[in-house]
Scaffold this motif. Structure first.
Motif, PDB file in Angstrom:
ATOM      1  N   LEU A 346     -40.620 -64.238-102.558  1.00 33.86           N
ATOM      2  CA  LEU A 346     -41.405 -63.337-103.390  1.00 33.86           C
ATOM      3  C   LEU A 346     -41.548 -63.986-104.761  1.00 33.86           C
ATOM      4  O   LEU A 346     -40.544 -64.295-105.418  1.00 33.86           O
ATOM      5  CB  LEU A 346     -40.725 -61.973-103.537  1.00 33.86           C
ATOM      6  N   LEU A 347     -42.804 -64.195-105.167  1.00 35.92           N
ATOM      7  CA  LEU A 347     -43.098 -64.871-106.427  1.00 35.92           C
ATOM      8  C   LEU A 347     -43.651 -63.871-107.441  1.00 35.92           C
ATOM      9  O   LEU A 347     -44.614 -63.146-107.147  1.00 35.92           O
ATOM     10  CB  LEU A 347     -44.123 -65.989-106.211  1.00 35.92           C
ATOM     11  N   ARG A 348     -43.055 -63.830-108.616  1.00 30.62           N
ATOM     12  CA  ARG A 348     -43.582 -62.988-109.690  1.00 30.62           C
ATOM     13  C   ARG A 348     -44.947 -63.525-110.118  1.00 30.62           C
ATOM     14  O   ARG A 348     -45.095 -64.717-110.403  1.00 30.62           O
ATOM     15  CB  ARG A 348     -42.629 -62.977-110.881  1.00 30.62           C
ATOM     16  N   ASN A 349     -45.898 -62.615-110.171  1.00 35.47           N
ATOM     17  CA  ASN A 349     -47.276 -62.989-110.483  1.00 35.47           C
ATOM     18  C   ASN A 349     -47.656 -62.395-111.832  1.00 35.47           C
ATOM     19  O   ASN A 349     -48.575 -61.591-111.949  1.00 35.47           O
ATOM     20  CB  ASN A 349     -48.193 -62.468-109.369  1.00 35.47           C
ATOM     21  N   ASP A 350     -46.909 -62.798-112.865  1.00 38.10           N
ATOM     22  CA  ASP A 350     -47.043 -62.170-114.170  1.00 38.10           C
ATOM     23  C   ASP A 350     -48.417 -62.386-114.799  1.00 38.10           C
ATOM     24  O   ASP A 350     -48.897 -61.542-115.564  1.00 38.10           O
ATOM     25  CB  ASP A 350     -45.964 -62.701-115.118  1.00 38.10           C
ATOM     26  N   LEU A 351     -49.041 -63.503-114.520  1.00 39.12           N
ATOM     27  CA  LEU A 351     -50.383 -63.792-115.029  1.00 39.12           C
ATOM     28  C   LEU A 351     -51.299 -64.023-113.835  1.00 39.12           C
ATOM     29  O   LEU A 351     -51.607 -65.161-113.477  1.00 39.12           O
ATOM     30  CB  LEU A 351     -50.360 -65.021-115.944  1.00 39.12           C
ATOM     31  N   PRO A 352     -51.733 -62.950-113.177  1.00 37.03           N
ATOM     32  CA  PRO A 352     -52.487 -63.085-111.925  1.00 37.03           C
ATOM     33  C   PRO A 352     -53.746 -63.920-112.100  1.00 37.03           C
ATOM     34  O   PRO A 352     -54.497 -63.755-113.070  1.00 37.03           O
ATOM     35  CB  PRO A 352     -52.827 -61.631-111.562  1.00 37.03           C
ATOM     36  N   GLY A 353     -53.951 -64.833-111.158  1.00 37.60           N
ATOM     37  CA  GLY A 353     -55.164 -65.627-111.137  1.00 37.60           C
ATOM     38  C   GLY A 353     -56.163 -65.046-110.156  1.00 37.60           C
ATOM     39  O   GLY A 353     -55.820 -64.223-109.313  1.00 37.60           O
ATOM     40  N   HIS A 354     -57.394 -65.483-110.266  1.00 36.57           N
ATOM     41  CA  HIS A 354     -58.443 -64.987-109.367  1.00 36.57           C
ATOM     42  C   HIS A 354     -58.120 -65.332-107.910  1.00 36.57           C
ATOM     43  O   HIS A 354     -58.361 -64.531-107.006  1.00 36.57           O
ATOM     44  CB  HIS A 354     -59.794 -65.587-109.758  1.00 36.57           C
ATOM     45  N   ASP A 355     -57.566 -66.507-107.685  1.00 35.24           N
ATOM     46  CA  ASP A 355     -57.259 -66.982-106.332  1.00 35.24           C
ATOM     47  C   ASP A 355     -55.740 -67.065-106.176  1.00 35.24           C
ATOM     48  O   ASP A 355     -55.100 -67.922-106.793  1.00 35.24           O
ATOM     49  CB  ASP A 355     -57.900 -68.352-106.117  1.00 35.24           C
ATOM     50  N   PRO A 356     -55.119 -66.200-105.368  1.00 32.38           N
ATOM     51  CA  PRO A 356     -53.660 -66.213-105.237  1.00 32.38           C
ATOM     52  C   PRO A 356     -53.112 -67.536-104.708  1.00 32.38           C
ATOM     53  O   PRO A 356     -52.031 -67.963-105.121  1.00 32.38           O
ATOM     54  CB  PRO A 356     -53.383 -65.061-104.264  1.00 32.38           C
TER      55      PRO A 356
END
Length: 408
Positions: A346-356
């Motif tokens: 499980l990866l923290r996605n603190d700054l979500p990008g358009h393409d995961p």
């Protein structure tokens, strides 16, 4: 025991796809993916809100025992590496150095989201060294293929010892020196004992120049040794036709992009191997001269490949997961498909990008690794390894490192 991972964005790898769904685990396996899964009364619920959920990374070629001498050889050539590591440090290793180095290296993998490692272990000075290596890799709780690099009766004893204790997460492979390093009679003996014991083979090959690469493959062809369950590490000098031969005979490849470039093997061939149809994984190889995390390896493989190909971030993620599992010879790893091992990160996605997918390959590092499961068991949570003896591991490793590198 059941568990539900809820609220995350799932990234599966075979094929690569992004899902908004929950994931269920039973008895160490992934059993179901879907929305609003029923939560059994005895299930543990892991909240993955705001996180990316993907298969644990697979390191398809690593000398795990070298963690105690990390970064001892920056900026050196391959001959310099051989002289420093195998000529100077390796003879100093006692069994306890092997155990703590292997344990610490495997914990480093888990901390970085690597749940499976092909441990190419060429430090088998004595049976006690071998036992120490196996003890270290097992104590970490990582899924591993123990690549044993010695052709003598100890190989049979090591195989029998693993079998007698049920193996658990650790299986075994033969790690021969191979026809590009030893003479043909010795290389043939290596392959024969691997076949006698029904062990897969992982061999350094194709990285020492075109003539050596051609000679090695010709040896395997003449002796009818080309075939599945054979993993070739590096392969920088292989031509496209030679890669096609490996693909057609069921072989796999492990690329170590940063170490290969640093030590002078040549440009990594990740894209050419994938184009030829060879299942291709990524490996750290040696932390003596390179990084030990998969984020660095994905980015470097991607960067090298983009110089002259259409290699994509999805290709890089597959190399770090499902294709790495194929290269390591581990079934049921590197994917979220039901029935697969519940080896999950499980990866923290603190700054979500358009393409995961691109976010994982190009935009994250080890700081993003929040939770890691191996066979459904949580080994890291909330950004912290669950091992109770980390302080002791660090202290023992520091003492080992000081002794090994004294006046080197």
């Amino acid at each position: 025991m059941a568990a539900i991972i809820r609220g995350g964005t799932l990234i599966d790898t075979d094929p690569v796809r992004v899902l908004t769904a929950d994931l269920r685990i039973d008895n160490g396996r992934i059993t179901e993916i879907g929305s609003g899964l029923r939560v059994p009364a005895d299930a543990e619920v892991l909240d993955a809100t705001g996180m990316l959920v993907l298969p644990g990374f697979v390191d398809a070629h690593r000398h795990t025992w070298q963690s105690g001498i990390r970064m001892a050889g920056p900026d050196i050539s391959f001959p310099g590496y051989l002289d420093l590591v195998l000529g100077t440090f390796a003879p100093r290793y006692q069994p306890e150095d092997v155990r703590i180095g292997t344990l610490a290296g495997a914990l480093e993998c888990l901390d970085a989201g690597i749940t499976t490692v092909l441990d190419w272990s060429h430090i088998q000075h004595t049976p006690d060294h071998t036992s120490a290596a196996v003890d270290g890799i097992r104590a970490a709780g990582i899924r591993a293929v123990f690549g044993y690099c010695v052709t003598d009766p100890d190989l049979r004893a090591a195989r029998d010892a693993l079998a007698a204790t049920g193996g658990g997460l650790v299986t075994m492979a033969m790690a021969p020196y191979g026809p590009e390093i030893v003479d043909e009679a010795a290389a043939l003996a290596e392959w024969r004992i691997a076949r006698e014991l029904d062990l897969p083979v992982t061999v350094h090959a194709g990285g020492y120049g075109p003539d050596s690469a051609a000679r090695g493959l010709d040896f395997l062809r003449r002796n009818e040794l080309l075939g599945p369950r054979t993993n070739y590490a590096h392969g920088n000098s292989y031509t496209d036709d030679q890669l096609k031969l490996i693909a057609d005979t069921g072989g796999t490849l492990s690329v170590s992009p940063l170490v290969e470039a640093a030590l002078g093997f040549g440009a990594p061939i990740t894209a050419r191997a994938v184009a030829a149809g060879v299942p291709t994984g990524l490996g750290a190889d040696s932390v003596v001269s390179g990084p030990g995390d998969m984020f660095s390896l994905m980015r470097s493989a991607y960067g090298f490949a983009r110089l002259d190909s259409g290699f994509s971030t999805r290709d890089a993620l597959r190399a770090a997961t499902v294709d790495g599992a194929k290269a390591a010879g581990v079934e049921g790893a590197g994917t979220l498909a039901p029935g697969s091992h519940a080896d999950i990160v499980l990866l923290r996605n603190d700054l979500p990008g358009h393409d995961p997918v691109a976010s994982v390959v190009l935009g994250m590092d080890t700081r993003a690794v929040d939770t890691v499961l191996v066979g459904g068991r949580i080994v890291k949570q909330g950004g912290h390894l669950m091992s109770a003896n980390l302080a002791e591991v660090r202290a023992v490793l520091a003492a080992s490192t000081a002794r090994l590198t004294a006046a080197a």
